[in-house]
Design a protein around this motif. Structure first.
Motif, PDB file in Angstrom:
ATOM      1  N   LYS A   1       0.833  -1.206   0.000  1.00 17.88           N
ATOM      2  CA  LYS A   1       0.000   0.000   0.000  1.00 17.88           C
ATOM      3  C   LYS A   1       0.868   1.256   0.000  1.00 17.88           C
ATOM      4  CE  LYS A   1      -4.246   1.735   2.208  1.00 17.88           C
ATOM      5  NZ  LYS A   1      -5.124   1.323   1.099  1.00 17.88           N
TER       6      LYS A   1
ATOM      7  N   ASP B   1      -0.993   4.583  -1.225  1.00 16.93           N
ATOM      8  CA  ASP B   1      -2.264   4.422  -0.506  1.00 16.93           C
ATOM      9  C   ASP B   1      -3.417   3.979  -1.418  1.00 16.93           C
ATOM     10  OD1 ASP B   1      -1.326   4.914   1.992  1.00 16.93           O
ATOM     11  OD2 ASP B   1      -1.721   7.071   1.921  1.00 16.93           O
ATOM     12  N   LYS B   2      -3.134   3.559  -2.645  1.00 14.57           N
ATOM     13  CA  LYS B   2      -4.206   3.038  -3.506  1.00 14.57           C
ATOM     14  C   LYS B   2      -4.485   1.587  -3.144  1.00 14.57           C
ATOM     15  CE  LYS B   2      -2.182   3.754  -7.466  1.00 14.57           C
ATOM     16  NZ  LYS B   2      -0.893   4.295  -7.086  1.00 14.57           N
ATOM     17  N   ASN B   3      -5.665   1.120  -3.523  1.00 14.52           N
ATOM     18  CA  ASN B   3      -6.037  -0.276  -3.293  1.00 14.52           C
ATOM     19  C   ASN B   3      -5.477  -1.198  -4.363  1.00 14.52           C
ATOM     20  OD1 ASN B   3      -7.564   0.262  -0.953  1.00 14.52           O
ATOM     21  ND2 ASN B   3      -9.346   0.850  -2.188  1.00 14.52           N
ATOM     22  N   TYR B   4      -4.759  -0.666  -5.290  1.00 15.18           N
ATOM     23  CA  TYR B   4      -4.141  -1.449  -6.359  1.00 15.18           C
ATOM     24  C   TYR B   4      -2.759  -0.859  -6.614  1.00 15.18           C
ATOM     25  CZ  TYR B   4      -5.692   2.638  -8.991  1.00 15.18           C
ATOM     26  OH  TYR B   4      -5.898   3.914  -9.416  1.00 15.18           O
TER      27      TYR B   4
ATOM     28  N   TYR C   1      -6.799  -6.094 -10.808  1.00 17.75           N
ATOM     29  CA  TYR C   1      -7.653  -5.524  -9.761  1.00 17.75           C
ATOM     30  C   TYR C   1      -9.001  -5.146 -10.373  1.00 17.75           C
ATOM     31  CZ  TYR C   1      -9.371  -2.288  -6.196  1.00 17.75           C
ATOM     32  OH  TYR C   1     -10.127  -1.658  -5.256  1.00 17.75           O
TER      33      TYR C   1
ATOM     34  N   GLY D   1     -11.733  -3.744  -8.449  1.00 14.81           N
ATOM     35  CA  GLY D   1     -12.520  -2.883  -7.572  1.00 14.81           C
ATOM     36  C   GLY D   1     -13.124  -1.697  -8.315  1.00 14.81           C
TER      37      GLY D   1
ATOM     38  N   ASP E   1      -3.927  -6.531  -8.379  1.00 22.27           N
ATOM     39  CA  ASP E   1      -4.479  -6.761  -7.037  1.00 22.27           C
ATOM     40  C   ASP E   1      -3.377  -7.277  -6.116  1.00 22.27           C
ATOM     41  OD1 ASP E   1      -5.881  -7.379  -4.796  1.00 22.27           O
ATOM     42  OD2 ASP E   1      -7.346  -8.681  -5.769  1.00 22.27           O
TER      43      ASP E   1
ATOM     44  N   MET F   1      -3.544  -7.206  -2.846  1.00 18.80           N
ATOM     45  CA  MET F   1      -4.102  -7.771  -1.606  1.00 18.80           C
ATOM     46  C   MET F   1      -4.247  -9.294  -1.715  1.00 18.80           C
ATOM     47  SD  MET F   1      -6.966  -4.914  -0.549  1.00 18.80           S
ATOM     48  CE  MET F   1      -6.498  -3.199  -0.307  1.00 18.80           C
TER      49      MET F   1
END
Length: 865
Positions: free
Chosen positions: A807, A812-815, A840, A842, A851, A853
């Motif tokens: 992250k 701080d992006k989700n991807y 990703y 989302g 992605d 995560m």
């Protein structure tokens, strides 16, 4: 204070008090210098604009532009990231004062003192100074001790930039004696590439004896904030690289295990059918080649595979330890390639191998026996066939029809002698048939030709019996017509025939081949031969008597002129034949003596080989057993650090490996024994196979013990276990290892836990046993014990930590994007992530988004990564 008062000069001697005095003098001089105030305004204005331009505005004059309080409130919102109270938009003085108060109230609410140089400001200053010193420490001619004169030459600013962005400045070309160039280079690069506004001019610093501390601090703090994000990203990238390196190493270990397991299983699959093949060869040479091939297999081909199997188990244990220490799921090999599958396949191999060598030796014995019997059959058959040659024609003659009375008598007596000779040959025919039957039972490869020859002999023998009976009857009918016969010829024939048969039997026995395996057997043959030689004087007397009869017949014929044509009508045996056969017997006796002497010498050599092998085997066998016991004792009673134990075990292993020449020497003696066709050894209970298996078990045991210590070191280092803790664990384990097998049973393990302060019920103990004994064998090894004792204190990376690191790299992006991975990670690890991350999906996804995560979660769970 009067600005025109002249200060008294102060003389400095270099001490600490003088330095403090110099600092005070500098501060006082700056406050009195109008240029200092201008520099402060310039620096503060640049600093404010560095934040205000984020909101799309700027200031030019602090007093004028901050007077209405609007831009002051906007500056505080940009800095804090929070919304202030709604400002007053009126132009009246009261509106402006209200806005300024709102800004001051907000500052006060954050605990900021507007006029203070307290402990907090001093701490921040010291922290910033320490950061500068740490970052510039590797650079020549840079010595940061304060926020004024340490920065005058500009090298400090250039060093900070080069440390974080080395591609922006060629630091090696800078000179300490050119501060203007150094400072302008640093300020221009910072403004152009680092988004740090130019807060000071080079002349502001070079042109003063002591640059303004607060201005320098403000400028340096901008560098700190610009690089802090990079530092955070570097930390995140380092964490990810560490995790990925562990995964890549583990994957390589898994691939190595799979390949080694596949190769070993394929070798076992190809070898078992060869060992299970029990189809015998037809010749001794072919079977001895099979034995040589098996010896090569045991000495050359199998030992490396034993090492591979041991290494495979060691690699598997090491891999599982590394996975466990890095909080990864256990490695599950492909179907059919578990360690247990390897062990089962190896068991099948040894099952097929068991008895193969014994079968080979039995087959060689059988073929040796067959060759002996076949040669014996050929000798007896040849002698018998030579004897029967012409006998059928003789028995079918009608000579008695035209013979005189004396001729008839002679023919009758001759036939009686033949019948006696025929009866004597009955035993020989039975021996030939018995040998042929034994060759059939032993599955002699040339049995059809043997059977055909034996059948011809038997058929001929039956025919001779019938013809003999017919001729006997014919002669008996004619006998009544005969009156006299020469008794001397008859006596000669009766005594010569048995003696002739005795000599033929003696010659046959003296030429008979023999096969023995022990000195006792050759001694038995020698005794029988000596007994035979003892009968020779009596046989010679019988020969002299028979020759005396022949001489008497010759004398009578000569005396009475009998018309006998010089032949004995009752037998074809004559004195010359008797003498010739007697000479042959006397010639064969010393030859038989020599053959027995040579065989006796061979058996003595065989006995020497037996004793030579036994003397070594009786030393090596107990040595291997002793070493196995010592290893077991060492693994239980080890002292000192794990590294000391590992060094000791490796030295111990080296001493064992250095013993290998003795094993090889014993293998050489064993080969000599097999080549000599020696099948037993009463001087030792150890066979070469016992020694081989013991040696392989010894090498495997010491290797496994070393691997256990290596895994203990891995566990200790990964989980921060001290040597004292490790010694305590070992002492507790040894105390409750009551059987001294290197393992505790369940009840001993329970007692051990209780002694270490564990208070648990049956359910909790069952849970712990499922961890330390997942295969439900009912025992706990030392490795499982220390894994359990250190499990709760492990400091390992987690999926959440890896996600947090990604992250940071992703801003701080989700991807995360491909370019970001390639910019922040080493090339091989960046490509590793790109190849394995899924797109990703989302709601905030952009083209090319990956992605991170799910990827981070997969690193710590069941997956195909």
């Amino acid at each position: 204070m009067d600005h025109h008062i002249q200060q008294q000069p102060h003389h400095y001697d270099g001490g600490e008090n003088d330095y403090m005095q110099q600092e005070d003098d500098w501060d006082r001089d700056m406050l009195l210098d109008p240029a200092w105030e201008k520099q402060q305004r310039k620096t503060f204005t640049a600093w404010c604009n560095s934040h205000l331009r984020k909101a799309g505005t700027q200031i030019e004059n602090i007093e004028e532009d901050f007077r209405d309080g609007l831009k002051l409130m906007l500056l505080l919102e940009v800095i804090s990231g929070e919304r202030l109270a709604k400002p007053e938009r009126g132009k009246m003085r009261v509106h402006k004062i209200s806005n300024v108060n709102k800004a001051l109230d907000f500052i006060a609410s954050k605990g900021v003192k507007l006029v203070s140089i307290g402990a907090e400001e001093t701490s921040a200053k010291e922290g910033l100074l320490l950061w500068c010193q740490r970052k510039t420490a590797p650079y020549k001619n840079v010595n940061i001790q304060n926020f004024h004169i340490s920065w005058k030459d500009g090298l400090g600013f250039c060093a900070l930039i080069h440390r974080h962005r080395p591609e922006l400045i060629d630091y090696g070309k800078l000179r300490k004696d050119d501060p203007m160039t150094n400072l302008n280079t640093a300020f221009d690069v910072a403004e152009k590439y680092l988004d740090i506004p130019k807060m000071l001019d080079a002349e502001d610093i070079v042109g003063t004896a002591r640059p303004d501390e607060k201005a320098i601090m403000t400028y340096v703090s901008s560098f700190y904030h610009a690089f802090s994000g990079a530092q955070k990203a570097e930390t995140a990238a380092n964490r990810i690289c560490k995790v990925l390196a562990v995964n890549q190493e583990n994957e390589q270990l898994m691939e190595d295990y799979e390949k080694l397991a596949s190769d070993l299983l394929e070798w076992i699959r190809r070898t078992i059918p060869w060992l299970e093949n029990r189809v015998p060869e037809n010749t001794m040479q072919a079977m001895q080649q099979k034995l040589e091939d098996f010896r090569d297999y045991r000495r050359l081909h199998k030992p490396p595979k034993v090492q591979e199997k041991c290494q495979l188990e060691i690699n598997f244990n090491t891999l599982q330890t590394k996975l466990r220490l890095s909080n990864r799921p256990a490695f599950m090999p492909s179907e059919g390639k578990m360690v247990s599958d390897i062990s089962n396949a190896w068991g099948s191999l040894e099952g097929a191998e068991k008895g193969y060598e014994e079968w080979l030796l039995n087959e060689i014995r059988r073929l040796e026996r067959l060759d002996h019997l076949a040669e014996k059959f050929r000798q007896k058959a040849a002698i018998h066939e030579a004897w029967t040659d012409g006998k059928e024609e003789m028995l079918q003659q009608k000579d008695y029809e035209t013979a005189s009375l004396s001729d008839i008598k002679a023919l009758l007596k001759k036939h009686e002698a033949f019948e006696s000779d025929l009866a004597a040959h009955q035993d020989r025919v039975e021996q030939i048939a018995a040998i042929a039957q034994e060759l059939n039972e032993l599955e002699y490869y040339d049995s059809p030709s043997v059977n055909a020859r034996c059948q011809r002999i038997c058929d001929q023998w039956d025919s001779l019996g019938v013809l003999t009976q017919k001729r006997s009857e014919a002669l008996q009918r004619t006998e009544k017509l005969l009156e006299t016969i020469d008794q001397l010829y008859l006596e000669f024939a009766k005594r010569a025939a048995p003696f002739n048969n005795w000599m033929e039997g003696a010659m046959e026995d003296l030429q008979d081949t023999f096969i023995v395996h022990t000195i006792e057997e050759i001694q038995g043959l020698s005794t029988a031969h000596e007994q035979f030689k003892a009968t020779l004087p009596e046989a010679d007397k019988e020969r002299q008597a028979i020759l005396g009869i022949h001489n008497e017949i010759a004398k009578i014929v000569q005396t009475y002129h009998v018309n006998m044509a010089g032949t004995n009508p009752y037998t074809t045996i004559n004195s010359q034949e008797i003498n010739a056969k007697w000479d042959k017997v006397r010639q064969l006796v010393p030859q038989r003596d020599q053959a027995l002497i040579e065989e006796h010498a061979r058996q003595q050599n065989n006995e020497r080989l037996r004793r030579q092998f036994a003397n070594q085997a009786n030393v090596i066998g107990p040595w291997i057993q002793t070493k196995m016991q010592e290893i077991g004792r060492i693994s239980i009673e080890m002292h000192g650090t794990l590294e000391d134990q590992l060094t000791h075990l490796r030295q111990y292993e080296k001493s064992i490996v250095n013993y290998k020449p003795k094993i090889d020497q014993l293998e050489g003696d064993h080969q000599l024994i097999q080549e000599a066709l020696i099948f037993d050894n009463k001087h030792t209970n150890y066979t070469m196979e016992h020694i081989r298996v013991g040696w392989e078990q010894l090498l495997t045991t010491i290797a496994r013990t070393i691997n256990e210590i290596e895994n203990q070191i891995l566990t200790r280092d990964a989980k921060g276990i001290s040597q004292d803790q490790m010694n305590e664990f070992r002492a507790s384990f040894n105390h409750f290892d009551r059987k001294k097998t290197g393992m505790m049973d369940a009840e001993d393990f329970r007692a051990c836990l209780i002694s270490m302060g564990y208070n648990m019920g049956e359910a909790e103990f069952s849970r712990i046993m499922s961890i330390v004994d997942p295969n439900r064998l009912g025992v706990v090894t030392f490795q499982a014990f220390i894994d359990f004792m250190s499990r709760e204190t492990a400091d390992t990376d987690t999926a959440d930590q890896v996600m947090a690191s990604f992250k940071v790299l992703a801003g701080d992006k989700n991807y995360i994007l491909v370019d970001e991975l390639r910019r922040e990670l080493p090339p091989d690890q960046a490509e590793y992530c790109i190849a394995r991350m899924t797109p990703y999906t989302g709601p905030d996804a952009v083209p090319g988004a990956l992605d991170y995560m799910s990827f981070s979660t997969a690193l710590y769970g069941e997956s195909d990564l």
